[in-house]
Enzyme design. Structure first.
Site, PDB file in Angstrom:
ATOM      1  N   ASP A  81      28.517   9.536  -7.811  1.00 18.34           N
ATOM      2  CA  ASP A  81      27.286   9.221  -8.540  1.00 18.34           C
ATOM      3  C   ASP A  81      26.844  10.386  -9.421  1.00 18.34           C
ATOM      4  O   ASP A  81      25.706  10.418  -9.892  1.00 18.34           O
ATOM      5  CB  ASP A  81      26.169   8.850  -7.565  1.00 18.34           C
ATOM      6  CG  ASP A  81      25.845   9.977  -6.592  1.00 18.34           C
ATOM      7  OD1 ASP A  81      26.580  10.993  -6.605  1.00 18.34           O
ATOM      8  OD2 ASP A  81      24.875   9.843  -5.829  1.00 18.34           O
TER       9      ASP A  81
ATOM     10  N   GLU B  90      26.272  13.491  -8.642  1.00 16.77           N
ATOM     11  CA  GLU B  90      25.548  14.591  -8.011  1.00 16.77           C
ATOM     12  C   GLU B  90      26.441  15.831  -7.986  1.00 16.77           C
ATOM     13  O   GLU B  90      27.658  15.735  -7.844  1.00 16.77           O
ATOM     14  CB  GLU B  90      25.143  14.236  -6.580  1.00 16.77           C
ATOM     15  CG  GLU B  90      23.975  13.272  -6.488  1.00 16.77           C
ATOM     16  CD  GLU B  90      23.530  13.081  -5.041  1.00 16.77           C
ATOM     17  OE1 GLU B  90      24.133  13.706  -4.139  1.00 16.77           O
ATOM     18  OE2 GLU B  90      22.600  12.284  -4.817  1.00 16.77           O
TER      19      GLU B  90
ATOM     20  N   ARG C 277      13.721  25.309 -27.752  1.00 13.72           N
ATOM     21  CA  ARG C 277      12.954  24.885 -28.926  1.00 13.72           C
ATOM     22  C   ARG C 277      11.652  24.190 -28.551  1.00 13.72           C
ATOM     23  O   ARG C 277      10.768  24.033 -29.391  1.00 13.72           O
ATOM     24  CB  ARG C 277      13.815  23.968 -29.805  1.00 13.72           C
ATOM     25  CG  ARG C 277      14.860  24.712 -30.598  1.00 13.72           C
ATOM     26  CD  ARG C 277      15.827  23.789 -31.295  1.00 13.72           C
ATOM     27  NE  ARG C 277      16.773  23.178 -30.358  1.00 13.72           N
ATOM     28  CZ  ARG C 277      17.775  22.382 -30.710  1.00 13.72           C
ATOM     29  NH1 ARG C 277      17.965  22.106 -31.991  1.00 13.72           N
ATOM     30  NH2 ARG C 277      18.590  21.886 -29.810  1.00 13.72           N
TER      31      ARG C 277
ATOM     32  N   LYS D 201      11.369  24.959 -46.541  1.00 15.69           N
ATOM     33  CA  LYS D 201      11.784  23.587 -46.239  1.00 15.69           C
ATOM     34  C   LYS D 201      10.644  22.818 -45.606  1.00 15.69           C
ATOM     35  O   LYS D 201       9.688  23.380 -45.073  1.00 15.69           O
ATOM     36  CB  LYS D 201      12.987  23.581 -45.292  1.00 15.69           C
ATOM     37  CG  LYS D 201      12.659  24.039 -43.883  1.00 15.69           C
ATOM     38  CD  LYS D 201      13.833  23.885 -42.953  1.00 15.69           C
ATOM     39  CE  LYS D 201      13.419  24.261 -41.531  1.00 15.69           C
ATOM     40  NZ  LYS D 201      14.508  24.117 -40.579  1.00 15.69           N
TER      41      LYS D 201
ATOM     42  N   ASP E 177      20.844  32.244 -38.813  1.00 17.56           N
ATOM     43  CA  ASP E 177      19.932  31.518 -37.929  1.00 17.56           C
ATOM     44  C   ASP E 177      20.323  31.791 -36.489  1.00 17.56           C
ATOM     45  O   ASP E 177      21.431  32.269 -36.210  1.00 17.56           O
ATOM     46  CB  ASP E 177      19.988  30.015 -38.222  1.00 17.56           C
ATOM     47  CG  ASP E 177      18.664  29.327 -37.907  1.00 17.56           C
ATOM     48  OD1 ASP E 177      17.795  29.973 -37.276  1.00 17.56           O
ATOM     49  OD2 ASP E 177      18.501  28.150 -38.281  1.00 17.56           O
TER      50      ASP E 177
ATOM     51  N   ASP F 278      22.378  23.232 -34.908  1.00 22.38           N
ATOM     52  CA  ASP F 278      22.449  22.021 -34.087  1.00 22.38           C
ATOM     53  C   ASP F 278      23.102  20.897 -34.878  1.00 22.38           C
ATOM     54  O   ASP F 278      24.315  20.716 -34.854  1.00 22.38           O
ATOM     55  CB  ASP F 278      21.051  21.637 -33.621  1.00 22.38           C
ATOM     56  CG  ASP F 278      21.065  20.490 -32.614  1.00 22.38           C
ATOM     57  OD1 ASP F 278      22.152  19.954 -32.319  1.00 22.38           O
ATOM     58  OD2 ASP F 278      19.987  20.140 -32.103  1.00 22.38           O
TER      59      ASP F 278
ATOM     60  N   GLY G  74      21.965  20.065 -40.458  1.00 24.12           N
ATOM     61  CA  GLY G  74      21.276  19.534 -41.629  1.00 24.12           C
ATOM     62  C   GLY G  74      20.593  20.624 -42.443  1.00 24.12           C
ATOM     63  O   GLY G  74      20.666  20.641 -43.675  1.00 24.12           O
ATOM     64  N   THR G  75      19.933  21.559 -41.751  1.00 25.41           N
ATOM     65  CA  THR G  75      19.246  22.652 -42.429  1.00 25.41           C
ATOM     66  C   THR G  75      20.219  23.503 -43.233  1.00 25.41           C
ATOM     67  O   THR G  75      19.986  23.811 -44.406  1.00 25.41           O
ATOM     68  CB  THR G  75      18.504  23.534 -41.401  1.00 25.41           C
ATOM     69  OG1 THR G  75      17.484  22.763 -40.759  1.00 25.41           O
ATOM     70  CG2 THR G  75      17.880  24.747 -42.075  1.00 25.41           C
TER      71      THR G  75
END
Length: 378
Positions: free
Chosen positions: A97, A99, A156, A258, A284, A288, A291-292
């Protein structure tokens, strides 16, 4: 017939290593007893001092136990190699399961233990595994438990972004503390105030020296950096980080203005600074969805930049990040190995990884020796 030669007492036999340390061999039957009383006292004093000096000079790594979670095994192996000690034997598995079950297969009672487990994807599984390893060590009577978390998940979510939202970074800090950790070692926290979320000591390392060395190796000509180099912050929040890097490299600074319309998406509005005909490096703490970075690279190329590359500490690369990077104007994206590279990341020609194993290993050794960690960055 009993020998007439005098026998050494147990204390004399036990001190043979000390005598050997000062270059004298007392294993002969008359070695120590042939000396005068004064000589024996001087000899014992010199041997004792030399023995204490050797003991003081011994590396503390012998008292360290490294426990690797399953989140980033290659990084744990590299850290162990730099320290010259093996990883502790463990049994970490999932039940049907899902765990998590953890078993330490060697004695850790009274040991200084370090758990290497970034809380990266799958974040919740990695975090739960870290907590269970901490609990396992606490119940195994480890003297000190240090959670080595190169990438701190949920970082974040460090403040309330809306009226009814959590501060998950604080919750994770509470979980690690209550589980039984005595100390936390992490790298490039998304927000510095997260250090204040912990009621236990936290050491926040910086990957900047690793990034600076790589940039110099790739761009310097005869030991001098190019005059057209510009370090760019992808948002206002990263200006301090970008300015510090620009100062180290003696480069100019630019900022991307931005506006984020929704989570996971960003729209570049303006570029502040002179980037025309410049080699630009975006800096940076993490990448992630990318996009930036991709939008920033497009905006800079539209304003006449010669080239755009990117450097970050944590390469999350979630969702369609790889597709965006391949289709973008970025020449390369360089991250550290704080997060293990997936097959997609390893197969992307534009993505490079730098190792921070030596930096983490040095910090672990200094903590084990009760030495300063902050002096690493002086």
């Amino acid at each position: 017939m009993r020998s007439s030669l005098p026998c050494r007492s147990w204390n004399q036999r036990r001190q043979v290593p000390k005598f050997q340390a000062v270059g004298l061999d007392c294993r002969a039957p008359y070695g120590l007893l042939a000396m005068t009383v004064g000589d024996r006292e001087s000899f014992r004093r010199a041997a004792s001092i030399t023995y204490r000096e050797q003991k003081k000079a011994r590396p503390m790594a012998s008292n360290i136990k490294l426990i690797a979670g399953t989140s980033n095994q290659p990084l744990a192996d590299s850290i162990a190699k730099h320290l010259g000690i093996p990883l502790a034997k463990t049994n970490i598995r999932r039940f049907a399961d899902m765990e998590v079950f953890v078993e330490i297969l060697e004695n850790v009672r009274g040991e200084d233990t370090f758990i290497i487990q970034p809380t990266s994807f799958p974040t919740n599984d990695s975090l739960m595994e870290l907590l269970i390893i901490i609990d396992t060590l606490k119940r195994s009577s480890a003297r000190r438990i240090t959670a080595v978390v190169p990438y701190y998940g949920y970082s974040r979510q460090d403040r309330k972004s809306s009226p009814r939202s959590p501060i998950s970074a604080k919750l994770v800090a509470n979980l690690i503390t209550v589980a039984g950790a005595d100390r936390v070692l992490t790298m490039d926290l998304h927000a510095g105030q997260i250090q204040g979320f912990f009621d236990i000591p936290l050491d926040n390392l910086y990957a900047q020296p690793v990034l600076v060395n790589d940039i110099r190796e790739r761009l310097s000509v005869h030991g001098k950096m190019p005059d057209d180099l510009v370090i760019v912050s992808p948002d206002v929040g990263g200006v301090v980080r970008a300015r510090s890097l620009a100062k180290k490299l003696e480069a100019d600074l630019a900022i991307i203005d931005k506006r984020r319309e929704r989570a996971g998406e960003s729209e570049v509005m303006n570029v502040i600074g002179d980037i025309k005909d410049k080699q630009c490096i975006l800096v940076d703490d993490m990448v992630d969805s990318a996009g930036t970075l991709c939008n920033a690279a497009a905006a800079m190329m539209n304003q006449g930049a010669k080239s755009v590359a990117a450097y970050c500490t944590h390469g999350v690369f979630s969702g369609k990040a790889i597709e965006r990077i391949n289709a973008s104007a970025l020449t390369s994206v360089t991250s550290t190995d704080s997060i293990a590279a997936t097959p997609a990341v390893a197969g992307c020609a534009k993505i490079r990884q730098l190792s921070v194993a030596s930096l983490l290993a040095e910090a672990i050794a200094r903590i084990g020796q009760e030495r300063s960690v902050s002096s690493l960055f002086d």
